[in-house]
Design a protein around this motif. Structure first.
Motif, short mmCIF file in Angstrom:
data_model
loop_
_atom_site.label_atom_id
_atom_site.label_comp_id
_atom_site.label_asym_id
_atom_site.label_seq_id
_atom_site.Cartn_x
_atom_site.Cartn_y
_atom_site.Cartn_z
N ILE A 1 35.63 40.39 42.19
CA ILE A 1 37.64 39.75 41.94
C ILE A 1 37.29 39.12 42.67
CG2 ILE A 1 39.76 40.37 42.45
CD1 ILE A 1 38.37 43.30 42.77
N ASP A 2 37.11 37.78 42.04
CA ASP A 2 37.43 35.93 42.77
C ASP A 2 38.98 35.93 43.50
OD1 ASP A 2 35.02 34.83 41.26
OD2 ASP A 2 35.83 34.24 39.84
N TYR B 1 44.06 48.54 32.01
CA TYR B 1 43.01 48.85 33.74
C TYR B 1 44.55 47.73 34.11
CZ TYR B 1 39.71 51.79 34.08
OH TYR B 1 38.90 52.74 34.17
N HIS B 2 44.81 48.32 35.41
CA HIS B 2 46.03 47.51 35.80
C HIS B 2 45.17 46.55 37.24
CE1 HIS B 2 49.81 45.80 38.39
NE2 HIS B 2 50.22 46.46 37.49
N ARG B 3 45.35 45.02 37.04
CA ARG B 3 44.33 44.16 38.16
C ARG B 3 45.02 44.33 39.25
NH1 ARG B 3 44.09 40.23 32.79
NH2 ARG B 3 42.46 40.70 32.21
N ARG B 4 45.78 44.95 39.87
CA ARG B 4 46.82 45.46 41.16
C ARG B 4 47.16 43.87 41.92
NH1 ARG B 4 42.84 49.72 43.71
NH2 ARG B 4 40.99 48.30 42.96
N GLY B 5 47.35 42.63 41.54
CA GLY B 5 48.04 41.95 42.06
C GLY B 5 46.48 40.76 42.27
N GLU B 6 45.89 41.32 42.02
CA GLU B 6 44.31 40.36 42.02
C GLU B 6 43.57 39.28 40.91
OE1 GLU B 6 41.74 41.79 45.21
OE2 GLU B 6 42.30 43.74 44.69
N GLU B 7 44.58 39.47 40.16
CA GLU B 7 44.07 38.13 39.16
C GLU B 7 45.11 36.77 39.02
OE1 GLU B 7 48.17 39.31 37.57
OE2 GLU B 7 46.80 40.66 38.56
N HIS C 1 35.00 57.19 40.84
CA HIS C 1 34.94 56.24 40.29
C HIS C 1 34.14 54.95 40.18
CE1 HIS C 1 35.37 55.03 44.79
NE2 HIS C 1 35.05 53.80 44.03
N THR C 2 33.91 54.05 39.77
CA THR C 2 33.14 52.99 39.45
C THR C 2 33.80 51.49 40.27
OG1 THR C 2 33.72 52.19 37.43
CG2 THR C 2 31.60 53.66 37.59
N ASP C 3 33.57 50.64 40.35
CA ASP C 3 33.48 49.89 41.07
C ASP C 3 33.75 48.88 40.14
OD1 ASP C 3 34.32 51.01 43.53
OD2 ASP C 3 32.59 50.06 44.71
N SER C 4 33.05 46.90 40.66
CA SER C 4 33.21 45.86 40.10
C SER C 4 32.36 45.09 39.53
CB SER C 4 34.37 45.32 40.11
OG SER C 4 35.83 45.98 39.78
N ALA C 5 30.91 45.43 39.92
CA ALA C 5 29.91 45.31 39.97
C ALA C 5 28.47 46.39 39.25
CB ALA C 5 29.82 44.23 41.38
N GLU C 6 27.36 45.37 39.33
CA GLU C 6 26.37 46.00 38.97
C GLU C 6 25.95 47.22 39.83
OE1 GLU C 6 23.17 44.19 36.91
OE2 GLU C 6 25.05 42.42 35.99
N ALA D 1 25.68 38.08 45.76
CA ALA D 1 26.79 38.88 46.29
C ALA D 1 27.93 37.97 45.66
CB ALA D 1 27.33 38.80 47.46
N VAL D 2 28.94 39.01 44.91
CA VAL D 2 30.62 38.61 44.56
C VAL D 2 31.42 39.09 45.35
CG1 VAL D 2 29.33 38.78 42.33
CG2 VAL D 2 30.55 40.87 42.88
N SER D 3 32.62 38.63 44.98
CA SER D 3 33.88 38.64 46.27
C SER D 3 34.34 40.38 45.56
CB SER D 3 34.77 37.60 45.65
OG SER D 3 36.16 37.87 46.08
N GLN D 4 34.70 40.41 46.71
CA GLN D 4 34.90 42.47 46.72
C GLN D 4 36.61 41.73 46.51
OE1 GLN D 4 33.24 44.53 48.74
NE2 GLN D 4 30.91 43.78 49.46
N SER D 5 37.73 41.06 46.70
CA SER D 5 38.44 41.34 46.55
C SER D 5 38.94 40.09 45.97
CB SER D 5 39.37 41.94 47.62
OG SER D 5 39.35 41.09 48.75
N SER D 6 40.67 39.41 46.49
CA SER D 6 41.25 38.45 46.26
C SER D 6 41.18 37.39 47.24
CB SER D 6 42.42 38.48 46.21
OG SER D 6 43.48 39.38 46.91
N TYR D 7 40.68 38.10 48.09
CA TYR D 7 40.71 37.01 50.19
C TYR D 7 38.92 37.02 50.14
CZ TYR D 7 44.39 39.93 52.02
OH TYR D 7 45.60 40.26 52.75
N GLY D 8 38.34 37.48 48.90
CA GLY D 8 36.45 36.36 48.61
C GLY D 8 35.90 37.05 49.72
N ASP D 9 35.88 37.86 50.52
CA ASP D 9 35.01 38.88 50.54
C ASP D 9 33.97 39.67 50.18
OD1 ASP D 9 37.13 40.79 49.52
OD2 ASP D 9 36.60 42.35 50.97
#
Length: 307
Positions: free
Chosen positions: A289-290, A154-160, A104-109, A71-79
């Motif tokens: 998203i770490d 791509y914009h990273r929406r402030g979560e970089e 759309h697609t998300d950020s994991a396999e 499982a990898v983090s889904q947002s800058s909150y680490g969920d």
């Protein structure tokens, strides 16, 4: 589940061995094989969600999902386990709103969704094969396929991370091929925000290619709607299947509103892809998203949609 309760397991401490009876292992292995090399999408039914508490369902879902990867983090909150529910209708992160989400697609396999509660109306999931979309474009408009393969910022929406660029300094291909394996990465809104904040017009063949992708993706012979029922689990290959959601209406009491659990999983071994497919430059190529301290998730300024 009873053993997990007795051991005081949480979603952070549960491991796949907690849900590894021979029948579970056989079933999950079969699903994983289908996700990797088959249709890329499978909906499992039959879980009686009313028999369990929300916390028990979280632990069960995480334990099953770990058969597919980490499982990898889904947002800058680490969920690690996302709650797809209305929390902020103005957020650029669609999983916290009730608005319609385009394909759309998300950020994991591997992306997993489990329906805990349905909305009063609406909220159907939409799925489409990115491989079929590519095949159609290759026949009808091969010139635009080349544009899509060249990619977009791509914009990273402030979560970089604080030391990373807010917009990717490289282009992310909509379609790319590595070791004979085609992968798709597509979130049009984040592309549009990138062009906006870079002060560049999105026009010409670059815009035409995106418009054509959307038109093909939403053809009735390509995309289909599916209403997840309580207890349903949808498992999908993120780089082969696009997903979307229709807008929905909740009851006045949001504590009884629409709720899905979401997992982002990184398969092992990881899918062969070009490194430019990843929006976020996490250590060792980790997907998702770490977590970033004091970095809010998906502010409305990172959206081009009307909320």
């Amino acid at each position: 589940m009873s053993a997990c309760k007795a051991a005081g397991k949480t979603i952070e401490s549960v491991v796949k061995d907690d849900f590894s009876s021979p029948s579970i292992v056989e079933t999950m292995s079969s699903i994983l094989e289908d996700i990797r090399r088959g249709a890329g999408l499978l909906v499992a039914r039959g879980v009686d969600a009313e028999k369990y508490t929300p916390q028990e369902l979280e632990i069960m879902y995480m334990g099953l999902g770990l058969h597919f990867g980490n499982a990898v983090s889904q947002s800058s909150y680490g969920d690690l386990l996302g709650h797809v529910a209305v929390r902020d209708k103005t957020s650029a992160r669609g999983y916290t709103s009730d608005r319609q989400l385009d394909l759309h697609t998300d950020s994991a396999e591997i992306i997993c969704l489990m329906c805990i509660r349905r909305s009063t109306s609406g909220g159907e999931s939409v799925f489409a094969s990115s491989l079929k979309i590519r095949d159609i474009i290759a026949v009808e408009r091969p010139d635009l396929l080349k544009v899509l393969e060249a990619g977009y910022p791509y914009h990273r929406r402030g979560e970089e991370p604080p030391d990373a660029e807010p917009v990717t300094p490289y282009r992310i291909p909509v379609f790319s091929t590595t070791n004979g394996l085609v992968s798709c990465r597509y979130v049009r809104e984040i592309i549009e925000v990138a062009y906006r904040d870079l002060g560049k017009p999105l026009e010409g063949t670059e815009k035409e290619a995106l418009d054509y992708f959307d038109e093909v993706a939403n053809r009735p012979e390509v995309a289909f709607d599916y209403q997840l029922q309580t207890g349903d689990m949808a498992w999908m290959n993120n780089y082969q299947i696009l997903h979307a959601r229709r807008s929905f209406v909740n009851p006045d009491d949001l504590s009884n509103g629409r709720l899905l659990y979401r997992l982002w999983l990184q398969d092992f071994p990881s899918r062969p892809m070009c490194k430019e497919m990843l929006v976020y430059q996490n250590p060792q190529g980790r997907q998702g998203i770490d977590p970033q301290e004091d970095r809010p998730v998906g502010l409305a300024k990172y959206s081009t949609k009307n909320h």
